[in-house]
Enzyme design. Structure first.
Site, PDB file in Angstrom:
ATOM      1  N   ARG A 110      39.324  24.304  35.245  1.00 27.34           N
ATOM      2  CA  ARG A 110      37.867  24.503  35.190  1.00 27.34           C
ATOM      3  C   ARG A 110      37.391  25.362  36.361  1.00 27.34           C
ATOM      4  NH1 ARG A 110      36.291  18.543  35.247  1.00 27.34           N
ATOM      5  NH2 ARG A 110      34.129  19.209  35.342  1.00 27.34           N
ATOM      6  N   ARG A 112      34.704  10.592  40.315  1.00 29.49           N
ATOM      7  CA  ARG A 112      33.507  10.444  39.471  1.00 29.49           C
ATOM      8  C   ARG A 112      33.696   9.425  38.353  1.00 29.49           C
ATOM      9  NH1 ARG A 112      30.745  15.517  36.606  1.00 29.49           N
ATOM     10  NH2 ARG A 112      32.850  15.849  35.824  1.00 29.49           N
ATOM     11  N   ARG A 141      26.985  30.059  30.806  1.00 30.47           N
ATOM     12  CA  ARG A 141      28.258  30.030  31.534  1.00 30.47           C
ATOM     13  C   ARG A 141      29.045  31.309  31.356  1.00 30.47           C
ATOM     14  NH1 ARG A 141      29.106  24.097  31.572  1.00 30.47           N
ATOM     15  NH2 ARG A 141      30.948  23.702  32.808  1.00 30.47           N
ATOM     16  N   LYS A 166      25.318  19.584  39.580  1.00 32.66           N
ATOM     17  CA  LYS A 166      24.283  20.098  38.669  1.00 32.66           C
ATOM     18  C   LYS A 166      23.653  18.957  37.867  1.00 32.66           C
ATOM     19  CE  LYS A 166      27.184  22.825  36.507  1.00 32.66           C
ATOM     20  NZ  LYS A 166      28.427  22.426  37.230  1.00 32.66           N
ATOM     21  N   ARG A 201      36.006  11.003  32.907  1.00 33.51           N
ATOM     22  CA  ARG A 201      36.162  12.055  31.907  1.00 33.51           C
ATOM     23  C   ARG A 201      37.595  12.547  31.843  1.00 33.51           C
ATOM     24  NH1 ARG A 201      31.212  16.204  32.927  1.00 33.51           N
ATOM     25  NH2 ARG A 201      32.930  17.685  32.800  1.00 33.51           N
TER      26      ARG A 201
HETATM   27  P1  AP5 Z   1      27.841  15.964  38.933  1.00 35.77           P
HETATM   28  O1  AP5 Z   1      26.364  15.907  39.162  1.00 35.77           O
HETATM   29  O2  AP5 Z   1      28.418  15.238  37.763  1.00 35.77           O
HETATM   30  O3  AP5 Z   1      28.330  17.491  38.988  1.00 35.77           O
HETATM   31  P2  AP5 Z   1      28.256  18.652  37.895  1.00 35.77           P
HETATM   32  O4  AP5 Z   1      28.042  19.940  38.629  1.00 35.77           O
HETATM   33  O5  AP5 Z   1      27.279  18.298  36.825  1.00 35.77           O
HETATM   34  O6  AP5 Z   1      29.754  18.587  37.405  1.00 35.77           O
HETATM   35  P3  AP5 Z   1      30.359  18.678  35.932  1.00 35.77           P
HETATM   36  O7  AP5 Z   1      31.831  18.397  36.097  1.00 35.77           O
HETATM   37  O8  AP5 Z   1      29.623  17.810  34.965  1.00 35.77           O
HETATM   38  O9  AP5 Z   1      30.133  20.142  35.611  1.00 35.77           O
HETATM   39  P4  AP5 Z   1      30.880  20.955  34.617  1.00 35.77           P
HETATM   40  O10 AP5 Z   1      30.078  22.170  34.662  1.00 35.77           O
HETATM   41  O11 AP5 Z   1      32.339  21.156  34.836  1.00 35.77           O
HETATM   42  O12 AP5 Z   1      30.879  20.027  33.291  1.00 35.77           O
HETATM   43  P5  AP5 Z   1      30.070  20.099  31.933  1.00 35.77           P
HETATM   44  O13 AP5 Z   1      29.864  18.722  31.470  1.00 35.77           O
HETATM   45  O14 AP5 Z   1      28.908  21.017  32.053  1.00 35.77           O
HETATM   46  O15 AP5 Z   1      28.546  15.437  40.287  1.00 35.77           O
HETATM   47  C1  AP5 Z   1      29.957  15.345  40.377  1.00 35.77           C
HETATM   48  C2  AP5 Z   1      30.325  14.110  41.241  1.00 35.77           C
HETATM   49  O16 AP5 Z   1      29.863  14.332  42.576  1.00 35.77           O
HETATM   50  C3  AP5 Z   1      29.665  12.794  40.774  1.00 35.77           C
HETATM   51  O17 AP5 Z   1      30.561  11.743  40.995  1.00 35.77           O
HETATM   52  C4  AP5 Z   1      28.435  12.649  41.687  1.00 35.77           C
HETATM   53  O18 AP5 Z   1      28.068  11.299  41.881  1.00 35.77           O
HETATM   54  C5  AP5 Z   1      28.938  13.300  42.977  1.00 35.77           C
HETATM   55  N1  AP5 Z   1      27.877  13.960  43.731  1.00 35.77           N
HETATM   56  C6  AP5 Z   1      26.836  14.696  43.245  1.00 35.77           C
HETATM   57  N2  AP5 Z   1      26.067  15.164  44.245  1.00 35.77           N
HETATM   58  C7  AP5 Z   1      26.645  14.736  45.410  1.00 35.77           C
HETATM   59  C8  AP5 Z   1      26.324  14.902  46.784  1.00 35.77           C
HETATM   60  N3  AP5 Z   1      25.253  15.620  47.187  1.00 35.77           N
HETATM   61  N4  AP5 Z   1      27.146  14.330  47.695  1.00 35.77           N
HETATM   62  C9  AP5 Z   1      28.233  13.606  47.331  1.00 35.77           C
HETATM   63  N5  AP5 Z   1      28.584  13.403  46.030  1.00 35.77           N
HETATM   64  C10 AP5 Z   1      27.798  13.972  45.082  1.00 35.77           C
HETATM   65  O19 AP5 Z   1      31.123  20.840  30.983  1.00 35.77           O
HETATM   66  C11 AP5 Z   1      32.308  20.213  30.560  1.00 35.77           C
HETATM   67  C12 AP5 Z   1      33.018  21.097  29.553  1.00 35.77           C
HETATM   68  O20 AP5 Z   1      32.154  21.311  28.399  1.00 35.77           O
HETATM   69  C13 AP5 Z   1      33.357  22.514  30.039  1.00 35.77           C
HETATM   70  O21 AP5 Z   1      34.567  22.553  30.749  1.00 35.77           O
HETATM   71  C14 AP5 Z   1      33.422  23.268  28.692  1.00 35.77           C
HETATM   72  O22 AP5 Z   1      34.630  22.990  28.018  1.00 35.77           O
HETATM   73  C15 AP5 Z   1      32.291  22.634  27.896  1.00 35.77           C
HETATM   74  N6  AP5 Z   1      31.014  23.352  28.073  1.00 35.77           N
HETATM   75  C16 AP5 Z   1      29.856  22.842  28.603  1.00 35.77           C
HETATM   76  N7  AP5 Z   1      28.901  23.781  28.625  1.00 35.77           N
HETATM   77  C17 AP5 Z   1      29.449  24.911  28.100  1.00 35.77           C
HETATM   78  C18 AP5 Z   1      28.974  26.232  27.885  1.00 35.77           C
HETATM   79  N8  AP5 Z   1      27.715  26.596  28.239  1.00 35.77           N
HETATM   80  N9  AP5 Z   1      29.823  27.142  27.352  1.00 35.77           N
HETATM   81  C19 AP5 Z   1      31.085  26.807  26.982  1.00 35.77           C
HETATM   82  N10 AP5 Z   1      31.607  25.580  27.183  1.00 35.77           N
HETATM   83  C20 AP5 Z   1      30.799  24.627  27.733  1.00 35.77           C
END
Ligand code: AP5
Length: 222
Positions: free
Chosen positions: A171, A127, A90, A14, A160
């Site tokens: 997660r 990552r 979410r 994402k 992270r």
């Molecule tokens: P990346 O693009 O970083 O993936 P992502 O889907 O953004 O993954 P996240 O782990 O950031 O999502 P998340 O939803 O768990 O975390 P968030 O920060 O929102 O890609 C991942 C890896 O794959 C990278 O190394 C990239 O290079 C690689 N990659 C990408 N595309 C590729 C491809 N096509 N092929 C190969 N490799 C590829 O949330 C973290 C925490 O914050 C949550 O757990 C929660 O505690 C809190 N939080 C955030 N938002 C909320 C909310 N709305 N409500 C409540 N808590 C929240």
């Protein structure tokens, strides 16, 4: 206001795709995970409250996240250009709050980025993220040109806390229980499009672009 949502499990890409989509369509990229991590770095009351949930791979309580997101949406850059949301909503409560804030038309399109669980675990395990601009890298699929440094601004790369294996498992569980119900919610509104998130980053980007530019999918009652 034009609002696109990228929905999908942790590691689906994402963040990677939201940056490309926002650049391409001149939208503001808003990632609630990045906003929360910034609050932690600054030691704000919200950052302190959020830390324990995030480290364990749990969702931060709805009231805190909703308030933070709605404040960000009211800033002039979003009001003028619109935005891509990455990591929000979410939960059903967050989705309803967003609909209420946006009024009758709600979000324009929701793109569900689909990736198999094995690939998600592989991606999160490898990552690395830039401390300065938050750009993600991967040790195998997208390594930086200079080890440990961001290609764009030379910032330090870090891993992270919640990419540890036990937090990743949590997660993924939380996604299934609390976020996956949004698929049916947005499908009923006729706003959901599904995209295969496996394959080259550029190819996934093209699929997402087509999906957001295609005519509205039909509503369905699933
Ligand atoms: P990346 O693009 O970083 O993936 P992502 O889907 O953004 O993954 P996240 O782990 O950031 O999502 P998340 O939803 O768990 O975390 P968030 O920060 O929102 O890609 C991942 C890896 O794959 C990278 O190394 C990239 O290079 C690689 N990659 C990408 N595309 C590729 C491809 N096509 N092929 C190969 N490799 C590829 O949330 C973290 C925490 O914050 C949550 O757990 C929660 O505690 C809190 N939080 C955030 N938002 C909320 C909310 N709305 N409500 C409540 N808590 C929240």
């Amino acid at each position: 206001m034009r609002v696109l949502v990228l929905l999908g499990p942790p590691g689906a890409g994402k963040g990677t795709q939201a940056v490309l989509l926002a650049q391409r369509l001149d939208l503001v990229h808003i990632a609630t995970g990045d906003l929360l991590r910034e609050h932690q770095r600054q030691g704000t009351p919200l950052g302190l409250q959020a830390r324990s949930y995030m480290e364990k791979g749990l969702l931060v309580p709805d009231n805190l996240v909703i308030q933070m997101l709605l404040e960000r949406l009211r800033k002039p850059d979003c009001l003028q250009r619109g935005c891509v949301l990455d990591g929000f909503p979410r939960t059903l409560e967050q989705a309803r709050a967003l609909d209420e804030a946006l009024g009758p038309n709600g979000v324009e399109r929701v793109v569900l980025v689909q990736v198999s669980e094995g690939e998600l675990v592989r991606r999160l395990g490898g990552r690395w993220i830039c401390r300065t601009c938050q750009r993600p890298y991967h040790t195998v699929s997208s390594p930086p040109k200079v080890p440990g440094r961001c290609d764009v601004d030379g910032g330090e790369l870090y891993q992270r806390e919640d990419d540890r294996p036990e937090a990743v498992r949590q997660r993924l569980r939380v996604y299934q229980e609390q976020t996956a119900p949004l698929v049916a919610y947005y499908r009923r509104q006729g706003k959901l499009v599904e995209v295969n998130g496996e394959g080259e980053v550029e190819a996934v980007h093209r699929s997402i672009l087509e999906a957001v530019q295609a005519p509205s999918p039909a509503t369905d009652s699933r």
